[in-house]
Design an enzyme around this catalytic site. Structure first.
Site, PDB file in Angstrom:
ATOM      1  N   GLU B  64       2.139   7.944  -1.170  1.00 17.37           N
ATOM      2  CA  GLU B  64       0.990   8.554  -0.879  1.00 17.37           C
ATOM      3  C   GLU B  64       1.018   9.482   0.481  1.00 17.37           C
ATOM      4  OE1 GLU B  64      -2.074   5.445  -2.684  1.00 17.37           O
ATOM      5  OE2 GLU B  64      -1.751   5.393  -0.437  1.00 17.37           O
ATOM      6  N   ASP B 235      -6.568  -1.780  -3.695  1.00 21.38           N
ATOM      7  CA  ASP B 235      -6.401  -0.698  -3.060  1.00 21.38           C
ATOM      8  C   ASP B 235      -5.535   0.645  -3.767  1.00 21.38           C
ATOM      9  OD1 ASP B 235      -3.934  -1.404  -2.599  1.00 21.38           O
ATOM     10  OD2 ASP B 235      -3.793  -0.939  -0.519  1.00 21.38           O
TER      11      ASP B 235
END
Lengths: 347, 347
Positions: B64, B235
């Site tokens: 990410e 998450d």
């Protein structure tokens, strides 16, 4: 001081090391190698994760992240574009990039990309021109004689076979700088006082200027039949170089339409204006130039896969050389769940 | 070798230097300092450029990029999450980050963030618990005793004032590791054989496990009235820790709803399920805990502003210290338009 293990160390190519690598390989062979890598990656285009770059705009410039992945290797580039920087003695564009292993997320290369971006941009332009420009093109007009201009010229010489470059810039000092840098290149270099003079006899016209505005570097009457336009400078919203009438007369080739329609010359056109994805020409599923009289336009804004290709080239090229430094970037506890213990023991 | 100018050099904080910085400042004071910075930045939340992180998913994990900007400083973090990494002796999460100057796009800090992320995650959890947990909370259940668990415990001690931590992990070796690391912390540490035992008497329940699946670390009957849930492990898409029934009984606080609805515990709920943005509680425009019997849930997935705050803290903390190395990351020609000449002269 704790000595990090090999897993924690990421090869880092500094600016100085990138320059030494270029001299080790040679600028033209290195751009040829990057060009080959870009061509190979464009031919497997559907495999890649593609997304328009993530841009953070301000009044004075833009900072962008450009990620992609082929499923095995992930790469991204950080790049800024600040046209006012040169006033303060800074680069308009600076960049760095990273490759990592998709299987575990660990970085495998961290590299400067200010210089590498210049090489990959020129290599991409030359790849497009080799495919789209009229056969036997020998003369390029280079409009905008800034940081990218010499790289464009050398790449077009090495990859397309041009023998003459005709320079023009609104600032004569930029033209003089470019001409001097190219004096031992083997190219015939002609410094021109107007854009009209620069395009005389050119089969390839490259525009690469940096003002963030709707500029008109080329007007419709300047562009005749049978040329290839390589438009690099129109690369963000509100920044274009070509008169819209030229776009309507040209067959337009782009990297990634979703990005180019926002950032490229074609932001001046309707959202459904037909364009051809350049990778399809390489892979044989779309036609390139079909007629000597045709105007082809490569509306290039730069795409993440080109950076990925360039980084992969560098990753391979530095193996066994001294042109990198191991960087202690990744925490690497003996027990991966014991990050706290590693920190504690470092005292 | 060419000597780069100061403009080309970016302060780099390596893993070793980050550990030395932590020992120089002290872990608890450093997490308190990062917490203060996060609180200050959350209070000016509307100023920031916000976007869900740009995630590249594969079968085994995710990579990410998390950017943000307050208009003056731009920051981003690279972070991976690969639950299978520990099998191969690698970290589940590794990270690094960067700050740059919005005015010219030049980086001003490059830092390891594997360790720093652990600190900022714990500091964020403790900030939320300080505001949302029942007044006078002294006992925390820590479910999941991996790399984050000790940092959570120390942050809750320093920032919330807990005096006892009750540990549980499916792997007793993880619990033993965590207990040993906390033995001189001043906390009463109780190692438990079940999650039920761990939550006995706890006002704060922290869940932080790493499996990428819809797991049920807590079932509905385990959670009584008047507790604060600090859910960290849910998450990413497909990765949650709490039974949906708990979510329906709780008042839910989140960082950035656009991201949490995709990645957090609330991915299990309808897209319009009411949640409160935590920054609004800090700035006084939304209510936090209103009743001692209430179940509050901080559904934390980690947001770019927390990394930004942590990097700004480090940028300031290293000034005048030896805990960084100048890195030759940026090409810096004397004439910014003469990148080619700089490369040439490096020969």
């Amino acid at each position: 001081m704790t000595t990090p293990s090999a897993k924690a160390l990421v090869p880092f190519v500094s600016v100085d090391q990138m320059m030494q690598l270029i001299h080790h390989i040679g600028l033209a062979p290195m751009m040829q190698g990057i060009c080959d890598r870009i061509e190979a990656d464009f031919r497997r285009w559907p495999l890649f994760d593609k997304t328009p770059r993530l841009a953070s705009h301000s009044d004075v410039g833009v900072i962008e992240l450009m990620p992609t992945s082929d499923g095995e290797v992930y790469g991204f580039k950080y790049v800024n574009g600040h046209p006012g920087n040169t006033r303060d003695g800074l680069q308009t564009v600076t960049a760095f990039g990273l490759l990592s292993d998709v299987a575990n997320g660990y970085p495998v290369l961290f590299s400067e990309m200010t210089i590498l971006t210049a090489l990959r941009t020129a290599a991409t332009s030359a790849l497009a021109a080799r495919v789209l420009a009229p056969k036997g093109s020998t003369v390029m007009a280079m409009i905008g004689n800034g940081a990218q201009s010499e790289f464009q010229s050398i790449a077009m010489q090495a990859i397309v076979g041009i023998t003459e470059v005709r320079l023009y810039d609104v600032d004569p000092a930029a033209t003089a700088k470019c001409a001097q840098n190219l004096q031992n290149s083997g190219l015939k270099v002609v410094s021109c006082k107007t854009a009209e003079e620069a395009i005389l006899g050119a089969q390839i016209i490259t525009t690469c200027t940096a003002d963030k505005q709707y500029a008109t570097i080329l007007t419709d009457n300047m562009v005749g039949a049978g040329v290839h336009l390589n438009a690099i400078g129109g690369d963000c919203p509100g920044k274009t170089e070509l008169a819209p009438a030229i776009l309507h007369r040209a067959d337009i080739f782009v990297e990634y339409p979703e990005q180019t329609r926002v950032e490229g010359e074609i932001q001046q056109l309707d959202a459904d204006h037909p364009v051809t994805e350049f990778w399809e020409v390489l892979s044989g599923t779309a036609q390139g130039r079909t007629d000597a009289k045709q105007i082809t336009l490569f509306d290039s804004v730069g795409f993440a896969i080109e950076d990925f290709s360039a980084l992969c080239y560098v990753r391979d090229a530095i193996k066994g050389t001294e042109f990198f430094t191991p960087l202690d970037m990744l925490a690497d506890p003996d027990d991966p769940r014991d990050l706290f213990g590693m920190v504690n023991r470092a005292q």
